[in-house]
Design an enzyme around this catalytic site. Structure first.
Site, PDB file in Angstrom:
ATOM      1  CE  LYS C  45      -2.968  -0.389   3.644  1.00  0.00           C
ATOM      2  NZ  LYS C  45      -4.006  -1.337   4.087  1.00  0.00           N
ATOM      3  N   GLY C  46       0.251   2.335  -0.517  1.00  0.00           N
ATOM      4  CA  GLY C  46       0.871   3.651  -0.483  1.00  0.00           C
ATOM      5  C   GLY C  46       1.230   4.035   0.949  1.00  0.00           C
ATOM      6  CG  ASN C 127       1.836   7.131  -5.776  1.00  0.00           C
ATOM      7  OD1 ASN C 127       1.609   7.743  -6.813  1.00  0.00           O
ATOM      8  ND2 ASN C 127       0.877   6.735  -4.963  1.00  0.00           N
ATOM      9  CB  CYS C 130      -1.510   9.493  -5.234  1.00  0.00           C
ATOM     10  SG  CYS C 130      -3.070   9.072  -4.445  1.00  0.00           S
ATOM     11  CB  ILE C 191      -1.155   4.468 -16.241  1.00  0.00           C
ATOM     12  CG1 ILE C 191      -2.417   3.655 -16.381  1.00  0.00           C
ATOM     13  CG2 ILE C 191      -0.505   4.671 -17.556  1.00  0.00           C
ATOM     14  CD1 ILE C 191      -3.514   4.265 -17.276  1.00  0.00           C
ATOM     15  CG  ASN C 192      -1.443   6.025  -9.640  1.00  0.00           C
ATOM     16  OD1 ASN C 192      -2.570   5.633  -9.313  1.00  0.00           O
ATOM     17  ND2 ASN C 192      -0.504   6.280  -8.753  1.00  0.00           N
ATOM     18  CB  THR C 193      -6.257   5.873 -10.777  1.00  0.00           C
ATOM     19  OG1 THR C 193      -5.791   6.840  -9.839  1.00  0.00           O
ATOM     20  CG2 THR C 193      -6.259   4.499 -10.120  1.00  0.00           C
ATOM     21  N   GLY C 217      -9.181  -0.174 -13.775  1.00  0.00           N
ATOM     22  CA  GLY C 217      -9.950  -1.296 -14.325  1.00  0.00           C
ATOM     23  C   GLY C 217      -9.886  -1.346 -15.848  1.00  0.00           C
ATOM     24  CB  THR C 266      -9.131  -2.857 -10.609  1.00  0.00           C
ATOM     25  OG1 THR C 266      -8.628  -1.529 -10.416  1.00  0.00           O
ATOM     26  CG2 THR C 266     -10.615  -2.858 -10.336  1.00  0.00           C
TER      27      THR C 266
HETATM   28  C1  FMN Z   1      -8.505   1.140  -4.364  1.00  0.00           C
HETATM   29  C2  FMN Z   1      -7.217   1.504  -5.018  1.00  0.00           C
HETATM   30  C3  FMN Z   1      -6.168   2.024  -4.270  1.00  0.00           C
HETATM   31  C4  FMN Z   1      -4.966   2.378  -4.855  1.00  0.00           C
HETATM   32  N1  FMN Z   1      -3.943   2.857  -4.096  1.00  0.00           N
HETATM   33  C5  FMN Z   1      -2.757   3.157  -4.685  1.00  0.00           C
HETATM   34  C6  FMN Z   1      -1.646   3.596  -3.917  1.00  0.00           C
HETATM   35  O1  FMN Z   1      -1.718   3.690  -2.699  1.00  0.00           O
HETATM   36  N2  FMN Z   1      -0.506   3.921  -4.562  1.00  0.00           N
HETATM   37  C7  FMN Z   1      -0.379   3.817  -5.915  1.00  0.00           C
HETATM   38  O2  FMN Z   1       0.678   4.120  -6.470  1.00  0.00           O
HETATM   39  N3  FMN Z   1      -1.389   3.379  -6.674  1.00  0.00           N
HETATM   40  C8  FMN Z   1      -2.578   3.044  -6.079  1.00  0.00           C
HETATM   41  N4  FMN Z   1      -3.611   2.592  -6.865  1.00  0.00           N
HETATM   42  C9  FMN Z   1      -3.422   2.483  -8.319  1.00  0.00           C
HETATM   43  C10 FMN Z   1      -3.076   1.053  -8.726  1.00  0.00           C
HETATM   44  O3  FMN Z   1      -1.891   0.622  -8.130  1.00  0.00           O
HETATM   45  C11 FMN Z   1      -2.948   0.968 -10.263  1.00  0.00           C
HETATM   46  O4  FMN Z   1      -1.929   1.850 -10.691  1.00  0.00           O
HETATM   47  C12 FMN Z   1      -4.228   1.361 -10.977  1.00  0.00           C
HETATM   48  O5  FMN Z   1      -5.340   0.896 -10.261  1.00  0.00           O
HETATM   49  C13 FMN Z   1      -4.310   0.857 -12.412  1.00  0.00           C
HETATM   50  O6  FMN Z   1      -4.264  -0.535 -12.490  1.00  0.00           O
HETATM   51  P1  FMN Z   1      -5.595  -1.464 -12.531  1.00  0.00           P
HETATM   52  O7  FMN Z   1      -6.473  -0.908 -13.590  1.00  0.00           O
HETATM   53  O8  FMN Z   1      -5.094  -2.833 -12.797  1.00  0.00           O
HETATM   54  O9  FMN Z   1      -6.228  -1.341 -11.196  1.00  0.00           O
HETATM   55  C14 FMN Z   1      -4.807   2.227  -6.251  1.00  0.00           C
HETATM   56  C15 FMN Z   1      -5.863   1.710  -7.016  1.00  0.00           C
HETATM   57  C16 FMN Z   1      -7.052   1.338  -6.433  1.00  0.00           C
HETATM   58  C17 FMN Z   1      -8.155   0.795  -7.284  1.00  0.00           C
END
Ligand code: FMN
Ligand code: FAD
Ligand code: FAD
Ligand code: FMN
Ligand code: FES
Ligand code: FES
Lengths: 259, 303, 303, 259
Positions: C45-46, C127, C130, C191-193, C217, C266
């Protein structure tokens, strides 16, 4: 018939073999004048993994019962979902779409060549050609005898010939290995073909060599199916043309298939 | 019936539902389905000064809740449009906008000048956001100076409604929106497609002939909503929102985020009747929630 | 069995499948489901210098083929991590990275210094992307100078693998990637979100307490693939791709686009066993297509 | 029981009334020690519009047949899809999840208060409390008599009381208007409640006033259901805690419900 979006009810779903199903769909609107080669664009909503509609040839029309038939070969998520649908379910269908095969004007001798699920648009075509008193020969190619479906249906409207790659039914080899493509090919006034592109190109090549008119029904990935997205183009002598509206049936003279 | 009419900086729409460029052909394709004069308006295909063949096939890829396209502005050119398409549009009693693209500022100008002559065309939607052409297109929409240059230039030659369509492929959409507003845009529409890519694992090839293409459909709705919300708070001109609208509920979300009108794109492919159904769905929502007018929703997100 | 092992700039993974920060807790939550030591690695986790309560509920919205989150880096702080979480991680025989966030460069440095002491942690995933915290976070990832500053600073105090995670919310991802590479990143993950928004039409309220949140997702997969492809061609360091990977086919697409390893985010929510299944699915693919090693796929898109 | 991801087969789907369905799902793995109040997270894959799993209380367990029961109230796309599933279908289910109700140690008199579909976790609870020889009173609140389902089931394990907002069954009004919440409330050792938040808050308030121990089962939107996403937090005396792992059952003393 004008194109419409309709909710059709699944009347029956008959499994023909391991990967083919035949759906009968009932319309509330009076069906009229569907041209062989036209298609229907069907919404598949019982799965997450399909977003766009899926195009299928109109396999047969029963004007008395006001139903259309769709032959589905299960090759992916959308076709799998459709081939599992149950009587009573409602499917949203846009149809009839596209330009179908052109009917010969004078009494003609015609050859229909289908490969794989490419046989789908040829049943209605055979039916109408037969009703119009043309002489119809039908050549169906498949990998193996197990892949051949509905031969009896086709036999109602013309002489059926087959080829299989493994020789388990009819002539061994590809459709173009069949005797029909020998020196008697020139006795045909016209060839109509639908199947894998490589097969259609081989058929088209022999048709051209023998100066026999030939129409092919193309497959293509489509987003809309009725001419607004411009995603389904094929290269023609006049540039990019949409398979969904300018086709799916093209005269080979329109296409840039050179050999 | 609630009041659905809305005035977008002088463009008086009978309802706030338009259809999006590139997803509605030239309108005629829908004649079999319904009377498209019932729409608030529609935007015809991307038009350029010179005819374009568009990109090679394949131009489309299905993606989760969306699709990629790489049509690449296939069109007969503005002259062809004026001579052969325009006459057929006269029969529609609704606002028609022409979506205009170009590779250079000069092309945009020349195209706009010709459209300025067409009486029945209510406005231009200036496409500075097409990700599917090599030269220009999106480049104009991803830098403020470039956006300013093209909007300024077209504003000088075009008298009627000038809607500018933004690219989502930017770090700061609000900044571009402000620049475009300052350059004379009457309204701002967004979002165009998001630059994306699809790969076919089995063949190890890109699905599109152009490798990358533009993502549209419900997948992008949350991104579009966020951008509409940001732009609504950044500018004073009306905002026309789009991106993944599939039904009236989606449309309501865009009004709440700040859209004065909406455009329906990809949804037309899945249901040609969708725009018509969204108009009545919006009306139902307003009735059910006892609002007199669509204006009561615009930007009215409760925080 | 094809060769699945891969060396990411010195980080020797037994296979290229990792799980993504924020979607895998601290690993222990999966103990009931499978032995996570079978993973190539996982990112916890972050983590921030100071404890964070995260954002108010609601923090989640479902969207078409995706979801928004606005967790806001809820965590006990790096000290708590080192004292209470780290000991429990020693039992896992795989690479563990800590995802580090901060509001200031100093916070990033202090956090990294502490993690530098933890022997069983193979690396930091920095990170700078975020979207769910007010101060800093994404801001570091959307401007080159800010990204350079934070990567440079952490590089000075951190000896082991430094993976930098990019934000997709930018006009030019390749530019940021090059800047980050030049500042000493060992690898780049993306990528991040994507910054996005959900609105509840019936209540006319934003779904998230924070109004906007991060989209993840399958919906974002085409965008992620495009960015991985761009970054792969922009830098020499290994790229770790993620964004909407749900199955082995998706994973293959990311390798072809240029990922040396992938992360699953996800998808873990929908199927806790997904990462394990993806490992065997990749192996099946390699066997079926007669590749000896995963290395034969990386960046091997056929044009 | 360890949490697992299983493919359960739908054995039966009984429609209880217009918007409630009762599913029986069979496991291949031997079920053991499921705690009342625990839940299952179910994948809904027959629709485009649901992406995440949907949480449902484990309504009942049949250890002999190795099945679990789920009571589904149809309120949206996911529940609609589930309430239409057919025997034979396979559902992917993660279970058992969360912390259930805590069992009284000594023989106790307990009050179970359920509102709407919040009755779901209370059947298994009543069953086990009854088998453990506690004295069980069950109060069920609903809008109208049509919304009351399965009362006979509950009656097997304790005395059932009802309230309806329109007075068509039992006491007219809300659950807290029932005589059970009068001065005899203090005779209960413990209250267990599940239902709409406003109802649970009202129950919690009276429990607190009367110094009766009280546990509530919270609802919440969840992404994972097993503690990794941190999306399902609720405000507790110790800060944000996950409803899916620290709950869904909380002692009201842990929550920041002040009035
Ligand atoms: C609920 C949730 C919490 C996340 N927390 C973090 C985080 O703390 N640090 C980070 O770098 N990315 C975080 N992410 C981003 C994911 O690590 C990832 O980059 C992003 O969801 C894209 O991948 P995915 O589509 O497979 O989920 C989070 C994503 C989700 C859905
Ligand atoms: C006018 C027309 C008429 C048709 N008539 C019929 C008919 O009567 N009966 C019938 O069964 N079918 C017919 N088809 C074909 C039918 O539309 C497709 O089989 C169907 O759309 C497949 O959908 P799916 O979801 O099952 O497969 P999908 O899952 O969409 O894909 C199927 C397969 O294609 C592969 N694929 C996808 N993209 C690519 C790519 N870029 N390169 C290589 N491979 C790729 C995939 O790997 C997959 O295995 C017709 C098509 C057209 C255009
Ligand atoms: C631990 C737990 C146990 C549960 N047990 C049961 C059970 O045993 N039986 C049962 O039937 N249900 C139970 N539920 C509730 C059940 O999970 C939900 O009803 C279900 O997830 C709804 O899914 P859906 O797809 O049908 O509805 P959705 O379509 O997802 O949404 C349902 C409704 O909620 C509204 N909504 C969505 N977001 C918001 C918002 N932000 N603000 C206001 N309204 C919103 C929508 O308008 C919609 O009408 C339980 C929930 C939890 C957390
Ligand atoms: C096939 C296709 C072609 C498009 N062509 C154009 C175009 O020519 N000009 C333009 O500005 N936008 C074009 N767009 C973008 C749409 O107008 C719209 O901005 C985008 O698709 C997002 O909306 P949607 O998700 O509702 O489709 C096109 C989109 C699609 C799918
Ligand atoms: S599929 Fe849209 S134009 Fe042919
Ligand atoms: S739902 Fe993911 S932590 Fe509770």
């Amino acid at each position: 018939m004008k194109k419409t979006v309709q909710n059709l009810q699944v009347i029956s779903n008959r499994r023909l073999n391991k990967d083919h199903a035949l759906l009968e769909l009932k319309s509330d609107v009076i069906l009229e004048g569907i041209v062989p080669g036209q298609f229907a664009n069907i919404l598949v909503d019982k799965t997450k993994n399909v977003f766009l509609r899926r195009p299928f040839s109109i396999y047969q029309v029963d004007y008395k019962c006001n139903t259309i038939f769709i032959l589905v070969k299960n090759i992916g998520e959308g076709t799998k979902c459709l081939s599992n649908c149950r009587p009573g379910e409602i499917l949203s269908v846009i149809f009839p779409l596209g330009r179908g095969f052109s009917m010969p004007e004078k009494k003609s001798k015609v050859l229909l060549v289908g490969g794989g699920v490419g046989i789908a648009p040829l049943l209605l075509l055979a039916n109408i050609l037969h009703d119009d008193h043309h002489l119809v020969e039908i050549l169906i190619g498949a990998r193996s005898t197990d892949d051949l479906v509905e031969l009896n249906e086709y036999a109602r409207f013309g002489t059926v010939h087959t080829t299989t790659e493994d020789g388990t039914h009819g002539t061994k080899g590809f459709v173009t290995n069949h005797a029909l493509f020998g020196h008697d090919l020139i006795t045909f006034d016209r060839i109509f073909t639908c199947g894998p592109e490589s097969m259609m190109k081989a058929v088209a090549r022999l048709a051209r060599l023998n100066h026999v008119a030939c129409e092919v029904s193309l497959e293509n990935t489509m987003a809309c199916g009725y001419g607004v997205c411009l995603c389904c183009v094929t290269e023609t002598t006049k540039g990019h043309r949409c398979v969904c509206t300018d086709g799916p049936v093209f005269d080979i003279k329109q296409l840039k298939w050179q050999n | 019936m609630a009041e659905l009419n809305i005035d977008i900086a002088g463009l008086k729409l009978k309802n706030p539902v338009m259809t999006a460029s590139g997803t509605f052909g030239y309108g005629a394709e829908f004649d079999d389905f319904y009377d498209i004069s019932t729409l608030g308006g529609f935007v015809v295909k991307g038009t350029t000064l010179h005819p374009r063949q568009g990109n090679a096939y394949p131009r489309m890829a299905e993606t989760p809740s969306g699709m990629l396209n790489a049509v690449g502005l296939q069109n007969g050119g503005v002259k062809y449009f004026a001579d052969h398409i325009y006459p057929g549009l006269l029969k529609y009693n609704t606002h028609i906008l022409v979506n205009v693209s170009g590779s250079t500022v000069e092309e945009y100008i020349a195209c706009a000048e010709l459209i300025n002559e067409l009486e029945h065309i209510s406005g231009i939607e200036l496409n500075i956001s097409c990700p599917n052409v090599k030269e220009g297109g999106m480049a104009f929409g991803t830098s403020c100076p470039a956006a300013v240059a093209v909007v300024n230039a077209v504003r000088k030659v075009y008298d009627k409604h000038l809607m500018v369509k933004l690219s989502p492929n930017v770090t700061d959409i609000a900044e571009i929106a402000r620049a475009v507003e300052a350059s004379g845009a009457d309204s701002i529409s967004l979002i165009n497609t998001i630059l994306a890519m699809a790969i076919h694992a089995e063949s190890r090839k890109p699905v599109l002939s152009t490798i990358t293409g533009g993502l549209s459909g419900p997948a992008i709705k949350p991104i579009a909503l966020r951008m509409v919300w940001q732009v609504y708070h950044a500018v004073k001109v009306p905002v026309v929102g789009m991106g993944g609208i599939m039904n009236a509920t989606d449309a309501i979300e865009f009004f709440l985020a700040g859209s004065s009108a909406i455009q329906i794109g990809t949804a037309n492919f899945i249901d040609p009747l969708v725009a018509k159904q969204i108009i009545s769905g919006i009306d139902d929502y307003l009735e059910r929630h006892k609002f007199n007018s669509i204006k009561d929703l615009i930007g009215c997100l409760q925080l």
